[in-house]
Design a protein around this motif. Structure first.
Motif, PDB file in Angstrom:
ATOM      1  N   UNK A 259      48.850  10.832  11.782  1.00 21.99           N
ATOM      2  CA  UNK A 259      47.661   9.629  13.108  1.00 21.99           C
ATOM      3  C   UNK A 259      47.820   9.504  14.600  1.00 21.99           C
ATOM      4  N   UNK A 260      49.262  11.015  14.795  1.00 20.58           N
ATOM      5  CA  UNK A 260      49.110  11.163  15.860  1.00 20.58           C
ATOM      6  C   UNK A 260      48.899  12.438  16.606  1.00 20.58           C
ATOM      7  N   UNK A 261      47.537  13.015  15.697  1.00 23.74           N
ATOM      8  CA  UNK A 261      47.132  14.149  15.767  1.00 23.74           C
ATOM      9  C   UNK A 261      45.423  13.781  16.809  1.00 23.74           C
ATOM     10  N   UNK A 262      45.131  14.013  18.176  1.00 22.56           N
ATOM     11  CA  UNK A 262      44.278  13.519  18.550  1.00 22.56           C
ATOM     12  C   UNK A 262      42.981  14.399  18.549  1.00 22.56           C
ATOM     13  N   UNK A 263      43.152  15.617  17.467  1.00 23.36           N
ATOM     14  CA  UNK A 263      41.922  16.872  16.980  1.00 23.36           C
ATOM     15  C   UNK A 263      41.781  15.670  15.821  1.00 23.36           C
ATOM     16  N   UNK A 264      42.329  14.674  15.106  1.00 18.83           N
ATOM     17  CA  UNK A 264      41.715  13.934  14.018  1.00 18.83           C
ATOM     18  C   UNK A 264      41.583  12.772  13.710  1.00 18.83           C
ATOM     19  N   UNK A 265      43.012  12.032  13.954  1.00 17.24           N
ATOM     20  CA  UNK A 265      42.988  10.299  13.549  1.00 17.24           C
ATOM     21  C   UNK A 265      43.508   9.856  14.729  1.00 17.24           C
ATOM     22  N   UNK A 266      43.690  10.460  15.394  1.00 18.71           N
ATOM     23  CA  UNK A 266      44.696  10.192  16.638  1.00 18.71           C
ATOM     24  C   UNK A 266      44.177   9.260  17.506  1.00 18.71           C
ATOM     25  N   UNK A 267      42.599   9.038  17.270  1.00 24.92           N
ATOM     26  CA  UNK A 267      42.060   8.208  18.482  1.00 24.92           C
ATOM     27  C   UNK A 267      41.836   7.751  17.334  1.00 24.92           C
ATOM     28  N   UNK A 268      41.872   7.090  16.323  1.00 28.47           N
ATOM     29  CA  UNK A 268      41.226   5.854  15.432  1.00 28.47           C
ATOM     30  C   UNK A 268      42.271   4.700  15.622  1.00 28.47           C
ATOM     31  N   UNK A 269      41.526   3.585  15.147  1.00 34.39           N
ATOM     32  CA  UNK A 269      42.660   2.132  14.675  1.00 34.39           C
ATOM     33  C   UNK A 269      42.627   2.427  13.415  1.00 34.39           C
ATOM     34  N   UNK A 270      43.784   1.569  12.625  1.00 35.06           N
ATOM     35  CA  UNK A 270      44.352   1.511  11.358  1.00 35.06           C
ATOM     36  C   UNK A 270      43.775   1.819  10.703  1.00 35.06           C
ATOM     37  N   UNK A 271      42.405   0.196  10.944  1.00 35.62           N
ATOM     38  CA  UNK A 271      41.865   0.347   9.011  1.00 35.62           C
ATOM     39  C   UNK A 271      40.887   1.904   9.110  1.00 35.62           C
ATOM     40  N   UNK A 272      40.568   2.654  10.357  1.00 34.50           N
ATOM     41  CA  UNK A 272      39.705   3.623  10.426  1.00 34.50           C
ATOM     42  C   UNK A 272      39.843   4.744  10.027  1.00 34.50           C
ATOM     43  N   UNK A 273      41.643   5.128   9.941  1.00 35.03           N
ATOM     44  CA  UNK A 273      42.812   6.082  10.004  1.00 35.03           C
ATOM     45  C   UNK A 273      43.216   6.396   8.077  1.00 35.03           C
TER      46      UNK A 273
END
Length: 463
Positions: A268-282
């Motif tokens: 959830x905090x990895x900017x290269x993967x899901x860090x920039x996504x909202x909760x639903x997208x993650x």
């Protein structure tokens, strides 16, 4: 010709496992030749042997790994060969032969039933009597083969029909939308993961309808044909589901949910993967990746960008794989379930393993331990060899080796950069994973011996 036919019949009866490996090897050699032809290559040149062989193994073993750009390297003819190859590999050579025999003769002899049964259950490849307390009994093999043929066709058509409108909405022209939809459908259901376009899933990474349909196709392919067979007859009557069906569905759902939760926590905090996504997208993207580890092979993110902890979680999920007699690879979810049931029984002091009101015999546990041991040994040896060849990071090498063994198709990018020696090692790993370590071990061993004595018992210290 009659004498050759008799020799083949005798060999297939005496050693079904060796016969399966022989046929599988023959199919790989045939497709290696086909992929080596200039008409298979987009530029009309000859594909190098290492790349042609690796592609043949990856296609027939429905793995999804590649050493070339699968979308641009192959011509239309090459893609047709790929499409046909994954269908053969997904159904299983002996199962496909039995289906064709059933279609031609409209009947299924005992020998064909035994061959098909052995292709769907490794325990039936042993000599001697086999208990009929099976997920699919010998008398039901004809129905199972019909289910395999019909379900494969129907599921792939339905998946394709659901994808076509979405592609049209996304601006894809009608002809490519139709061909690409059927290609994606086949790659999802067979758990192969090849993409017909060079961008992969990048154009659809935010299209949750498209990704959801791919997840459905991968899941349907990964649960196994025996499960589909039982559900097609008793979907509204769970009490009639066999133990195999219950264990497969329950364990698969637990692993999918657990995998998604772990990816959320770890990425959830990895900017290269899901860090920039909202909760639903993650949550959705984590669920998608978790389903793909079943052996799907599709990915919306660069795998090498995952944290090391996530790579290790993916290693474990890929190694487990999908359901038995499915298009997925790995040691299979029922193997994991049996091992955990054995551990729980031991912890509780129970003499036997039990689940859903049924007792599981000890020979199933021995087979499960054998599968895990041979699988782990295969992965360890291949990892050591490729580490020595490439000097690449351990986490990347281990990931791609497990992906090859479990016929997953996810990659850190290492496979495409391997030298020829590494390509051959990884091809052998794919073959070992798809043929099955138990089948391969049974083929290499002599026929089962009948032991007329029992040695004195002595207990070593364990643990």
């Amino acid at each position: 010709m009659g004498r050759i036919r008799d020799m083949i019949d005798e060999f297939s009866e005496q050693s079904p496992s060796r016969f399966a490996i022989l046929i599988f090897t023959a199919m790989i050699l045939i497709f290696t030749v086909l992929f080596s032809l200039p008409i298979s290559q987009a530029k009309g040149s000859v594909t190098p042997l290492a790349d042609a062989l690796f592609t043949a193994v990856s296609v027939v073993c429905v793995t999804g790994l590649s050493t070339v750009d699968m979308a641009t390297h192959w011509s239309v003819v090459g893609h047709i060969f790929i499409f046909i190859g994954v269908q053969i590999g997904a159904l299983g050579v002996l199962t496909l032969a039995s289906i064709l025999g059933l279609a031609v003769s409209r009947k299924l002899g005992l020998k064909s039933r035994l061959m098909a049964a052995g292709d769907t259950n490794p325990m039936r490849m042993r000599h001697g009597a086999v208990s009929e307390g099976q997920a699919v009994r010998l008398g039901e093999i004809g129905g199972l083969l019909a289910t395999v043929a019909v379900s494969s066709l129907v599921i792939q058509i339905v998946i394709a029909l659901l994808l076509i409108p979405r592609m049209l909405i996304d601006g894809v022209a009608l002809a490519p939308a139709i061909t690409d939809s059927f290609y994606y459908s086949a790659m999802a259901f067979t758990n192969t993961g090849f993409s017909p376009n060079a961008e992969g899933l990048a154009p659809f990474e935010n299209d949750y309808w498209f990704l959801s349909i791919l997840m459905l196709g991968v899941f349907m392919g990964s649960i196994g044909f025996p499960v589909i067979y039982v559900l097609s007859r008793n979907i509204k009557k769970p009490l009639r589901w066999s133990l195999h069906v219950k264990l497969t569905i329950l364990t698969s759902l637990i692993l999918i949910v657990a995998g998604a939760v772990l990816y959320i926590v770890l990425e959830f905090d990895n900017p290269k993967t899901y860090g920039d996504l909202n909760a639903g997208d993650t949550i959705f993207q984590s669920l998608f990746l978790s389903v793909m580890t079943r052996s799907g092979g599709f990915s919306t993110i660069p795998i090498h960008d995952l944290n090391g902890s996530s790579l290790l979680v993916t290693d474990m999920l890929m190694f487990i794989g999908g359901g038995s007699a499915s298009t997925a690879g790995g040691i299979k979810v029922t193997t994991l379930a049996v091992l955990f049931l054995a551990a729980f029984a031991e912890a509780r002091g129970n003499e036997s393993m039990e689940a859903f009101g049924r007792r599981i015999p000890g020979d199933v546990l021995r087979l499960g331990v054998s599968v895990v041991l041979w699988g782990a040994t295969t992965v360890a040896v291949a990892t050591i060899v490729i580490l020595q060849i490439t000097k690449a990071p351990l986490d990347f090498v281990l990931f791609d080796v497990i992906s090859a063994f479990a016929t997953s198709g996810l990659t850190t990018g290492l496979t495409a950069s391997l030298p020829d020696s590494g390509i051959y090692v990884l091809a052998a790993t794919m073959f070992m994973g798809r043929v099955g370590t138990v089948t391969l071990a049974a083929a290499l061993a002599a026929s089962q011996r009948r032991q007329l004595f029992r040695r004195p018992e002595e207990r070593p210290i364990v643990g």
